[in-house]
Design a protein around this motif. Sequence first.
Motif, PDB file in Angstrom:
ATOM      1  N   UNK A 267       0.832  -1.213   0.000  1.00  0.00           N
ATOM      2  CA  UNK A 267       0.000   0.000   0.000  1.00  0.00           C
ATOM      3  C   UNK A 267       0.862   1.258   0.000  1.00  0.00           C
ATOM      4  N   UNK A 268       1.968   1.182   0.771  1.00  0.00           N
ATOM      5  CA  UNK A 268       2.864   2.351   0.798  1.00  0.00           C
ATOM      6  C   UNK A 268       3.481   2.591  -0.581  1.00  0.00           C
ATOM      7  N   UNK A 269       3.985   1.491  -1.161  1.00  0.00           N
ATOM      8  CA  UNK A 269       4.613   1.605  -2.486  1.00  0.00           C
ATOM      9  C   UNK A 269       3.591   2.060  -3.525  1.00  0.00           C
ATOM     10  N   UNK A 270       2.385   1.458  -3.460  1.00  0.00           N
ATOM     11  CA  UNK A 270       1.343   1.831  -4.429  1.00  0.00           C
ATOM     12  C   UNK A 270       0.966   3.296  -4.305  1.00  0.00           C
ATOM     13  N   UNK A 271       0.955   3.795  -3.065  1.00  0.00           N
ATOM     14  CA  UNK A 271       0.600   5.202  -2.874  1.00  0.00           C
ATOM     15  C   UNK A 271       1.601   6.142  -3.529  1.00  0.00           C
ATOM     16  N   UNK A 272       2.894   5.856  -3.373  1.00  0.00           N
ATOM     17  CA  UNK A 272       3.903   6.717  -3.998  1.00  0.00           C
ATOM     18  C   UNK A 272       3.890   6.578  -5.517  1.00  0.00           C
ATOM     19  N   UNK A 273       3.601   5.417  -6.038  1.00  0.00           N
ATOM     20  CA  UNK A 273       3.516   5.247  -7.494  1.00  0.00           C
ATOM     21  C   UNK A 273       2.350   6.041  -8.054  1.00  0.00           C
ATOM     22  N   UNK A 274       1.246   6.064  -7.327  1.00  0.00           N
ATOM     23  CA  UNK A 274       0.110   6.863  -7.772  1.00  0.00           C
ATOM     24  C   UNK A 274       0.481   8.347  -7.810  1.00  0.00           C
ATOM     25  N   UNK A 275       1.347   8.747  -6.865  1.00  0.00           N
ATOM     26  CA  UNK A 275       1.799  10.132  -6.870  1.00  0.00           C
ATOM     27  C   UNK A 275       2.636  10.420  -8.120  1.00  0.00           C
ATOM     28  N   UNK A 276       3.399   9.413  -8.565  1.00  0.00           N
ATOM     29  CA  UNK A 276       4.233   9.611  -9.758  1.00  0.00           C
ATOM     30  C   UNK A 276       3.411   9.744 -11.021  1.00  0.00           C
ATOM     31  N   UNK A 277       2.176   9.251 -10.981  1.00  0.00           N
ATOM     32  CA  UNK A 277       1.335   9.356 -12.165  1.00  0.00           C
ATOM     33  C   UNK A 277       0.993  10.812 -12.478  1.00  0.00           C
ATOM     34  N   UNK A 278       1.080  11.629 -11.457  1.00  0.00           N
ATOM     35  CA  UNK A 278       0.863  13.064 -11.661  1.00  0.00           C
ATOM     36  C   UNK A 278       2.196  13.684 -12.038  1.00  0.00           C
ATOM     37  N   UNK A 279       2.322  14.206 -13.247  1.00  0.00           N
ATOM     38  CA  UNK A 279       3.607  14.698 -13.761  1.00  0.00           C
ATOM     39  C   UNK A 279       4.160  15.872 -12.963  1.00  0.00           C
ATOM     40  N   UNK A 280       3.305  16.543 -12.225  1.00  0.00           N
ATOM     41  CA  UNK A 280       3.769  17.720 -11.499  1.00  0.00           C
ATOM     42  C   UNK A 280       4.419  17.365 -10.158  1.00  0.00           C
ATOM     43  N   UNK A 281       4.346  16.084  -9.716  1.00  0.00           N
ATOM     44  CA  UNK A 281       4.871  15.670  -8.418  1.00  0.00           C
ATOM     45  C   UNK A 281       6.083  14.785  -8.632  1.00  0.00           C
ATOM     46  N   UNK A 282       7.168  15.078  -7.896  1.00  0.00           N
ATOM     47  CA  UNK A 282       8.386  14.262  -7.934  1.00  0.00           C
ATOM     48  C   UNK A 282       8.689  13.753  -6.530  1.00  0.00           C
ATOM     49  N   UNK A 283       9.203  12.553  -6.474  1.00  0.00           N
ATOM     50  CA  UNK A 283       9.541  11.935  -5.178  1.00  0.00           C
ATOM     51  C   UNK A 283      10.838  12.513  -4.644  1.00  0.00           C
ATOM     52  N   UNK A 284      10.820  12.768  -3.342  1.00  0.00           N
ATOM     53  CA  UNK A 284      12.031  13.240  -2.686  1.00  0.00           C
ATOM     54  C   UNK A 284      12.911  12.034  -2.304  1.00  0.00           C
ATOM     55  N   UNK A 285      14.130  12.342  -1.907  1.00  0.00           N
ATOM     56  CA  UNK A 285      15.033  11.259  -1.475  1.00  0.00           C
ATOM     57  C   UNK A 285      14.464  10.485  -0.281  1.00  0.00           C
ATOM     58  N   UNK A 286      13.820  11.196   0.622  1.00  0.00           N
ATOM     59  CA  UNK A 286      13.227  10.540   1.792  1.00  0.00           C
ATOM     60  C   UNK A 286      12.122   9.586   1.372  1.00  0.00           C
ATOM     61  N   UNK A 287      11.311  10.001   0.408  1.00  0.00           N
ATOM     62  CA  UNK A 287      10.221   9.131  -0.058  1.00  0.00           C
ATOM     63  C   UNK A 287      10.776   7.906  -0.776  1.00  0.00           C
ATOM     64  N   UNK A 288      11.826   8.100  -1.541  1.00  0.00           N
ATOM     65  CA  UNK A 288      12.466   6.963  -2.210  1.00  0.00           C
ATOM     66  C   UNK A 288      13.033   5.992  -1.169  1.00  0.00           C
ATOM     67  N   UNK A 289      13.602   6.550  -0.092  1.00  0.00           N
ATOM     68  CA  UNK A 289      14.156   5.704   0.958  1.00  0.00           C
ATOM     69  C   UNK A 289      13.055   4.888   1.634  1.00  0.00           C
ATOM     70  N   UNK A 290      11.893   5.514   1.817  1.00  0.00           N
ATOM     71  CA  UNK A 290      10.753   4.772   2.408  1.00  0.00           C
ATOM     72  C   UNK A 290      10.353   3.605   1.513  1.00  0.00           C
ATOM     73  N   UNK A 291      10.313   3.871   0.207  1.00  0.00           N
ATOM     74  CA  UNK A 291       9.958   2.790  -0.731  1.00  0.00           C
ATOM     75  C   UNK A 291      10.997   1.670  -0.667  1.00  0.00           C
ATOM     76  N   UNK A 292      12.259   1.998  -0.589  1.00  0.00           N
ATOM     77  CA  UNK A 292      13.325   0.997  -0.508  1.00  0.00           C
ATOM     78  C   UNK A 292      13.226   0.189   0.784  1.00  0.00           C
TER      79      UNK A 292
END
Length: 484
Positions: A267-292
């Motif tokens: 669910x966490x990973x899916x939530x951040x991927x849904x955020x990426x579907x919006x071209x105006x939003x980019x993941x921060x390093x902290x968010x990438x670390x959470x996904x990892x």
Amino acid sequence: MIHRSLKAKLIASYLVVALLSVVVIAGFMRLTSNQSLLNLVMEQQATRLNEEAAFYYEQTASWAGFLEYYQTQLVRDPAFLEQIPTPSDKNPPGDYKDHEYPREIRGRNGLVGADLVTIIPFPGYDVGDSVPQSEIDGSTAVTVNGNIVAWVIPDRGFEFKLSPEEQLFLDRTNRAIFIAAAAGILGAVLMGFLLAGILLKPIRSLMEASKKLSKGELEQSVPVTSQDELGQLTQTFNQMSADLARADQQRRQMTADITHDLSTPLQVIAGYIEMLEDDDIHLTNRQVQIIMTEIEHLRRLVDDLNMLSKTDARDLNMEIHSCIPGDIAQQAYDGFEAICLRQNVALTLDIQPDLPNILVDEGRVMQVLRNLLDNALRHTPAGGFIRIGVDLWEGQVRIQVQDSGSGIHAEDLPYVFDRFYRADKARSGNAGKMGLGLAISKALVLAQGGTIYAESQGLGQGACMVILFPPEKKPSFTHLISLF
């Protein structure tokens, strides 16, 4: 139908045993009762002849005239009288007319004097014939004043008819035997019904419980009514039912745990991927670390399940070699010293000197110790302690991981190493933990020939995880010589 068939077999077996016993006993008594009665009559006649001979000799001090006296006064069997001429003198010498004689003497009992001369004839010998000593063997002595004056030789081969009274007694005896046999058979059938019902009662209970078990009702308990084989079978069934119920509960818990541990990171990973579907939003390093981190959690879960499956299939690679147990414990201590210091938990290490080596896979033992230390650290509050101890105990190398944490309830001790076992009062897991660490530790220890178990005085009393490995056997002097 099964228990009825078994009941019929039990009743039939009792009936067959009873019939055989009754037939054998009744047949034996039927065959021997008639001959026994005949022998009794013959023995009575021989006894009477002995008494009359002693009386006659005591009165006359001679055997003269005793044959005539015996024929005329004692013998009443016409078949016997026809074989011996009737004497003319009807009265025996001596004054014994008032002596009471038997009405009938049956049988051809012989009488032989002390000089082994025949007085009363018997088969093979006439009056006056000398009798060999061998014929006297087994006969009855006639004594007068302590002296043997004659021998009574019974004739066992003579056949005669029983008197009406004796025949009536024999008929009543046979009738009693028949009634007793019928009563024995009837009693065997009644006892068969009674005993079969008693014996089959626990079997019926087991059958009913088994049917419920087959329908999915796993919590079945049958009362134990005896300590015999049926009682042991009932105890085994109850244990099996309890184990099945617990296994089913663990399966349900495992499904819920796996669902939770998989769904949360997904669910966490899916939530951040849904955020990426919006071209105006980019993941921060902290968010990438959470996904990892969530991906690493999934990877550990898959690795743990894979390791358990390999241990079950005995397909786990092991590099067994001679290891120093103290060195393994030292490595584990070094790896957790900083972590314990950061959480304000005192970590100590006690190693007994001069310990023997153990034949293990050093990496796998380190993995076990890491699991045990991680489990102890999660259940030990700040200000507590964790102790690693290595010593020789009852001929085995013992490695202990002891803590002052939350402890383990007595009823949970047998199950703390089971897969996915969780209880609020047990030590099998925290949030984010699947309860596989202790199960993996047990599988790895057993795969290397060791033993692992848990000890605890109860909740709030801390716990101690104990690992035992047999020491490496040193080659004997004779074996070293043989190598050269």
